[in-house]
Design a protein around this motif. Sequence first.
Motif, short mmCIF file in Angstrom:
data_model
loop_
_atom_site.label_atom_id
_atom_site.label_comp_id
_atom_site.label_asym_id
_atom_site.label_seq_id
_atom_site.Cartn_x
_atom_site.Cartn_y
_atom_site.Cartn_z
N GLU A 54 0.83 -1.20 0.00
CA GLU A 54 0.00 0.00 0.00
C GLU A 54 0.88 1.26 0.00
O GLU A 54 1.75 1.40 0.85
CB GLU A 54 -0.93 0.01 1.21
N GLY A 55 0.63 2.13 -0.96
CA GLY A 55 1.43 3.33 -1.13
C GLY A 55 2.58 3.15 -2.10
O GLY A 55 3.27 4.13 -2.39
N GLY A 56 2.79 1.93 -2.62
CA GLY A 56 3.87 1.70 -3.56
C GLY A 56 3.53 2.17 -4.96
O GLY A 56 2.39 2.55 -5.27
N PHE A 57 4.54 2.13 -5.83
CA PHE A 57 4.36 2.64 -7.18
C PHE A 57 3.35 1.81 -7.96
O PHE A 57 2.38 2.34 -8.53
CB PHE A 57 5.72 2.65 -7.89
N LEU A 58 3.54 0.49 -8.02
CA LEU A 58 2.62 -0.36 -8.77
C LEU A 58 1.26 -0.43 -8.11
O LEU A 58 0.24 -0.58 -8.80
CB LEU A 58 3.22 -1.76 -8.91
N TYR A 59 1.22 -0.32 -6.80
CA TYR A 59 -0.08 -0.32 -6.10
C TYR A 59 -0.91 0.90 -6.49
O TYR A 59 -2.12 0.80 -6.74
CB TYR A 59 0.17 -0.36 -4.60
N GLN A 60 -0.28 2.07 -6.58
CA GLN A 60 -0.98 3.28 -6.97
C GLN A 60 -1.45 3.20 -8.42
O GLN A 60 -2.56 3.64 -8.75
CB GLN A 60 -0.06 4.49 -6.79
N ARG A 61 -0.62 2.62 -9.31
CA ARG A 61 -1.04 2.51 -10.71
C ARG A 61 -2.24 1.57 -10.84
O ARG A 61 -3.14 1.82 -11.63
CB ARG A 61 0.12 1.98 -11.56
N TRP A 62 -2.25 0.51 -10.09
CA TRP A 62 -3.38 -0.43 -10.14
C TRP A 62 -4.65 0.22 -9.59
O TRP A 62 -5.74 0.00 -10.11
CB TRP A 62 -3.04 -1.69 -9.36
N GLU A 63 -4.52 1.04 -8.56
CA GLU A 63 -5.68 1.74 -8.02
C GLU A 63 -6.23 2.74 -9.04
O GLU A 63 -7.44 2.92 -9.17
CB GLU A 63 -5.29 2.47 -6.73
N GLU A 64 -5.37 3.41 -9.79
CA GLU A 64 -5.82 4.33 -10.82
C GLU A 64 -6.56 3.62 -11.94
O GLU A 64 -7.56 4.12 -12.46
CB GLU A 64 -4.63 5.11 -11.37
N VAL A 65 -6.05 2.43 -12.31
CA VAL A 65 -6.76 1.65 -13.33
C VAL A 65 -8.11 1.19 -12.81
O VAL A 65 -9.11 1.21 -13.53
CB VAL A 65 -5.89 0.45 -13.76
N PHE A 66 -8.19 0.78 -11.56
CA PHE A 66 -9.45 0.31 -10.98
C PHE A 66 -10.47 1.44 -10.86
O PHE A 66 -11.66 1.26 -11.09
CB PHE A 66 -9.18 -0.31 -9.61
N GLN A 67 -10.01 2.65 -10.52
CA GLN A 67 -10.91 3.79 -10.37
C GLN A 67 -11.30 4.41 -11.71
O GLN A 67 -12.29 5.15 -11.77
CB GLN A 67 -10.27 4.85 -9.49
N ALA A 68 -10.56 4.11 -12.78
CA ALA A 68 -10.87 4.70 -14.08
C ALA A 68 -12.18 4.18 -14.64
O ALA A 68 -12.79 4.83 -15.49
CB ALA A 68 -9.74 4.42 -15.06
N ARG A 69 -12.65 3.03 -14.17
CA ARG A 69 -13.90 2.48 -14.69
C ARG A 69 -15.10 3.32 -14.28
O ARG A 69 -16.11 3.36 -14.98
CB ARG A 69 -14.09 1.04 -14.20
#
Length: 263
Positions: A54-69
């Motif tokens: 949580e708070g890592g680089f890949l974690y943040q990118r995955w959260e952005e992809v999940f919220q883009a929907r």
Amino acid sequence: MPSNDKPVNGQETPSFCDLFDQMPPAPPVLELDGKHGTRRLARLRAAWKESWEEGGFLYQRWEEVFQARHAGWHEVANWIKAAALFGGLSLIVMMLDTAGDIAATTLNGLSAIPATNAGDDSGLWGTVDHPVRLFLADQAAHLSVAPAALYAFWQFAGVLALIGGFCKNAGARIAWALWGCASLAMIWSAAPSGGRAAATGLAALMWALASIFALRGLTLRPIVHNHPPQYQFNPALHLHATIPAPTPAGDDFGPDNIHPLQR
């Protein structure tokens, strides 16, 4: 700490490369002991695992992809917008390239058809079709295209206009009208002089019957839409009258200027 990501909770999010550089350096070992590659693999695995926390680089990118929907276009991350635009442009270029190849192959195939004026001129369809073949063959002699290619294009245009007109497409109905008028002109020009009127009239009748399907639902009556008014206007006349104040009872005959006679 340089980073291209948006700050999270007032702090910059470290990238994967920064996390890899912050790992504690491995103790110096000799290249001959065969453990140098194992230590680098361990550092890479630790950086990968930390970036998914949580708070890592890949974690943040995955959260952005999940919220883009569920987010709008302006709320989506910039790197997702760039990837979507690049993918869309690539798909459009591929489709245009494929469509160009298909169109070029079709035109080359039509041009490769051997010139022929053969056609059964008997029957109702032959009476209409044979003059068109003769007219196109005569005109193709002055053009760099085979008569069969012109005849195939004439058929393709008629079928496409008929189907488009049946689907109530305005452009297809205009093309159907132009195609019918051009066909009648070709039949009148190439039909034998003795039966020119009969061939043209028969073609007009067949075209009118086909127009039942191509022009279905078309009406020349004006369409009147009766909608209730959205705003109601109620005219009213307001009169403002000023009523004078009532005068006292003693002032009916003006001011009291009469005084009694004094001796």
